[in-house]
Design an enzyme around this catalytic site. Structure first.
Site, mmCIF file in Angstrom:
data_model
loop_
_atom_site.group_PDB
_atom_site.id
_atom_site.type_symbol
_atom_site.label_atom_id
_atom_site.label_comp_id
_atom_site.label_asym_id
_atom_site.label_seq_id
_atom_site.Cartn_x
_atom_site.Cartn_y
_atom_site.Cartn_z
ATOM 1 N N ARG A 95 -33.077 -24.224 -12.083
ATOM 2 C CA ARG A 95 -32.462 -23.430 -11.032
ATOM 3 C C ARG A 95 -32.672 -24.190 -9.725
ATOM 4 N NH1 ARG A 95 -33.665 -17.171 -9.529
ATOM 5 N NH2 ARG A 95 -32.191 -17.075 -7.817
ATOM 6 N N HIS A 183 -27.849 -15.958 -4.282
ATOM 7 C CA HIS A 183 -27.913 -15.057 -5.447
ATOM 8 C C HIS A 183 -26.752 -15.302 -6.402
ATOM 9 C CE1 HIS A 183 -30.522 -12.013 -3.052
ATOM 10 N NE2 HIS A 183 -31.291 -12.714 -3.865
ATOM 11 N N LEU A 211 -30.021 -5.767 -5.032
ATOM 12 C CA LEU A 211 -31.024 -5.203 -4.136
ATOM 13 C C LEU A 211 -32.416 -5.383 -4.740
ATOM 14 C CD1 LEU A 211 -29.125 -1.873 -3.248
ATOM 15 C CD2 LEU A 211 -28.987 -4.100 -2.096
ATOM 16 N N GLY A 212 -33.065 -6.462 -4.369
ATOM 17 C CA GLY A 212 -34.423 -6.717 -4.835
ATOM 18 C C GLY A 212 -35.278 -7.104 -3.646
ATOM 19 N N ARG A 243 -37.555 -10.381 5.000
ATOM 20 C CA ARG A 243 -36.536 -11.035 5.851
ATOM 21 C C ARG A 243 -35.722 -9.957 6.571
ATOM 22 N NH1 ARG A 243 -33.955 -14.363 1.024
ATOM 23 N NH2 ARG A 243 -35.688 -13.722 -0.275
ATOM 24 N N ARG A 287 -41.339 0.409 -3.534
ATOM 25 C CA ARG A 287 -42.075 1.511 -4.196
ATOM 26 C C ARG A 287 -43.193 2.032 -3.310
ATOM 27 N NH1 ARG A 287 -42.673 -1.914 -9.537
ATOM 28 N NH2 ARG A 287 -42.892 -3.362 -7.829
ATOM 29 N N ILE A 331 -34.644 -2.943 -6.929
ATOM 30 C CA ILE A 331 -34.373 -1.641 -6.326
ATOM 31 C C ILE A 331 -33.092 -1.059 -6.924
ATOM 32 C CG2 ILE A 331 -33.905 -0.445 -4.147
ATOM 33 C CD1 ILE A 331 -35.410 -2.790 -2.719
ATOM 34 N N GLY A 332 -32.065 -1.887 -7.024
ATOM 35 C CA GLY A 332 -30.768 -1.420 -7.538
ATOM 36 C C GLY A 332 -30.844 -0.920 -8.972
ATOM 37 N N GLU A 381 -30.889 -13.547 -13.898
ATOM 38 C CA GLU A 381 -30.469 -14.765 -13.199
ATOM 39 C C GLU A 381 -30.674 -15.996 -14.066
ATOM 40 O OE1 GLU A 381 -31.343 -14.678 -8.835
ATOM 41 O OE2 GLU A 381 -32.658 -13.061 -9.446
HETATM 42 P P1 AMP Z 1 -36.854 -7.980 -7.570
HETATM 43 O O1 AMP Z 1 -36.992 -8.969 -6.467
HETATM 44 O O2 AMP Z 1 -35.472 -7.909 -8.142
HETATM 45 O O3 AMP Z 1 -37.913 -8.125 -8.635
HETATM 46 O O4 AMP Z 1 -37.121 -6.533 -6.914
HETATM 47 C C1 AMP Z 1 -38.340 -6.213 -6.330
HETATM 48 C C2 AMP Z 1 -38.171 -4.952 -5.505
HETATM 49 O O5 AMP Z 1 -37.747 -3.882 -6.366
HETATM 50 C C3 AMP Z 1 -39.467 -4.500 -4.836
HETATM 51 O O6 AMP Z 1 -39.192 -4.074 -3.510
HETATM 52 C C4 AMP Z 1 -39.849 -3.299 -5.681
HETATM 53 O O7 AMP Z 1 -40.578 -2.369 -4.929
HETATM 54 C C5 AMP Z 1 -38.500 -2.730 -6.039
HETATM 55 N N1 AMP Z 1 -38.588 -1.798 -7.158
HETATM 56 C C6 AMP Z 1 -38.897 -2.052 -8.440
HETATM 57 N N2 AMP Z 1 -38.931 -0.896 -9.154
HETATM 58 C C7 AMP Z 1 -38.631 0.103 -8.281
HETATM 59 C C8 AMP Z 1 -38.508 1.524 -8.388
HETATM 60 N N3 AMP Z 1 -38.705 2.152 -9.529
HETATM 61 N N4 AMP Z 1 -38.195 2.221 -7.273
HETATM 62 C C9 AMP Z 1 -37.998 1.580 -6.084
HETATM 63 N N5 AMP Z 1 -38.102 0.257 -5.925
HETATM 64 C C10 AMP Z 1 -38.410 -0.482 -6.997
#
Ligand code: AMP
Length: 402
Positions: A95, A183, A211-212, A243, A287, A331-332, A381
């Site tokens: 990647r 992304h 949304l992560g 960010r 979270r 998050i999504g 990804e």
């Molecule tokens: P990623 O970068 O895709 O791994 O996403 C990480 C983000 O997802 C972090 O802000 C986590 O707090 C959020 N996240 C994971 N599970 C949940 C959940 N059940 N509710 C809210 N946010 C979450």
């Protein structure tokens, strides 16, 4: 068991992720192990799991043993050699965050490509050097093994020029100041998955919301990116864990000229201290914020929602209306509460939400008769990389690429 394997590498500043796929007799890829060395330079820790998620290796290291990504890849290489003793390494897929303007597809890395990718380091100083360090180490150890670079920017090379520009004098465009978008491997996966989950939607106008910890949105038409919220760097667009998302450039001038921030100070502020963390003063983790009763934690969430909803409106305008909306990433995928709030803010688009399906996590979370279909599609990804890698290896074997 097949002897032929493909190694996939995702090298960052503080972690090295890798996975190994076996190539079955019918050329089907099967995941064998997935591993990670995280805490590079702070608390190095290796964990490798097999396809059943059973841990096959786990170990802590002293900082000096693995103080940078080169050492991490050396160590991972040794471990993999031992674990896959009789295997034949067909190729390594990487990647790579930035493919600049030239690479709209994955590419076989030779000397010239490597040199071109090195030229892009100033455009992605936090990621590109580590991605390339991994390629360099593999080249030193196994020079005969083909290496393939898969780019986060490539998917967005279908942007029309208007979505590729900044309103700056042309000389800056020529020197690479463009809206690259990021992304891309996640959006490519969504675009590749949509025809299976909803053939009707795959040919339509879709906004994908990744949304992560990093967050962006992409406007797609028939699976091609037309616009996205990230631009020259992964800082633009919606607020993220650390960010800020879109920022008036005047703020940066003020921070430099009046507050005396240096380039390094700004980089730290914008990449590590802003976004949900900066606003809440508590955490970059959604979270944690959702569980907090602190007013600033709630404000950070409201800010995030406001800008995601606003960007959905903007991208819907770019597409001239939408047929679908896809939620993905941490998050999504996992937060029905955040999805519900975003959808509430997008009710004007005619979305009719299936509240129960949303709580269940979908996959479809809009009502049958909703004019805009809403889906939750978990992204992967790293799904695209072994497939691209294999495809290029076969092309190379057939002499289609050098
Ligand atoms: P990623 O970068 O895709 O791994 O996403 C990480 C983000 O997802 C972090 O802000 C986590 O707090 C959020 N996240 C994971 N599970 C949940 C959940 N059940 N509710 C809210 N946010 C979450």
């Amino acid at each position: 068991m097949s002897r032929r394997i493909i190694l996939i590498v995702n090298a960052g500043s503080s972690s090295l992720k890798f996975s190994v796929f076996r190539l079955g007799d019918t050329d089907i890829l099967q995941l064998a192990v997935r591993g990670q060395i995280d805490g590079i330079g702070t608390r190095p820790h290796l964990c490798v799991k097999d396809v059943t998620s059973a841990v096959v290796a786990e170990r802590d290291f002293a900082i000096i043993e693995i103080s940078n990504v080169q050492q991490a890849i050396w160590f991972a290489g040794d471990w993999l050699n031992e674990y896959f003793q009789d295997a034949q390494l067909l190729a390594v897929g990487h990647r790579v965050v930035h493919g600049g303007t030239d690479y709209s597809h994955p590419v076989l890395v030779d000397e010239a490509v490597f040199a071109a990718l090195e030229q892009l380091i100033p455009l992605a100083p936090l990621h590109q050097p580590h991605n390339l360090a991994a390629i360099r180490v593999v080249r030193e150890v196994q020079p005969q093994v083909p290496q393939i670079a898969c780019f986060d920017t490539a998917f967005h090379r279908t942007h029309p020029q208007i979505a590729d520009l900044y309103a700056l004098p042309w000389k800056y465009y020529a020197s690479g100041v463009r809206r690259y978008g990021f992304h891309g491997l996640s959006y490519e996966y969504i675009a590749a998955t949509l025809p299976k989950v909803s053939p009707a939607l795959a040919g339509g106008r879709v906004i994908a919301a990744h949304l992560g910890s990093g967050a962006s949105l992409c406007a797609m038409q028939a699976g091609k990116s037309l616009d996205s919220t990230m631009g020259f760097s992964p800082l633009d667009g919606v607020p993220m864990g650390t960010r800020p998302g879109a920022l008036d450039p005047g703020v940066l001038l003020y921070l430099i000229n009046e507050c005396g921030l240096s380039g390094a100070d700004l980089e730290k502020l914008l990449y590590r201290e802003s976004g949900l963390l900066g606003l809440s003063g508590i955490s970059n983790d959604m979270r944690v914020l959702m569980e907090s009763r602190e007013p600033r934690a709630q404000l950070a969430i409201e800010y995030f929602l406001h800008y995601v909803i606003k960007q959905i409106g903007a991208l819907a305008a770019v597409l001239g209306g939408i047929d679908g909306l896809v939620f993905t990433a941490g998050i999504g995928e996992h937060s029905p509460v955040i999805r519900a709030r975003i959808l509430q803010g997008c009710a004007w688009l005619g979305i009719s939400v299936d509240a129960e399906a949303n709580v269940r996590g979908g996959p479809r979370i809009s009502m049958e008769d909703s004019p805009v279909a809403v889906w939750v599609i978990p992204t992967d990804e790293e799904w695209m990389i072994p497939r691209h890698t294999l495809a290029l290896v076969f092309k190379k074997e057939k002499g289609y690429v050098n």
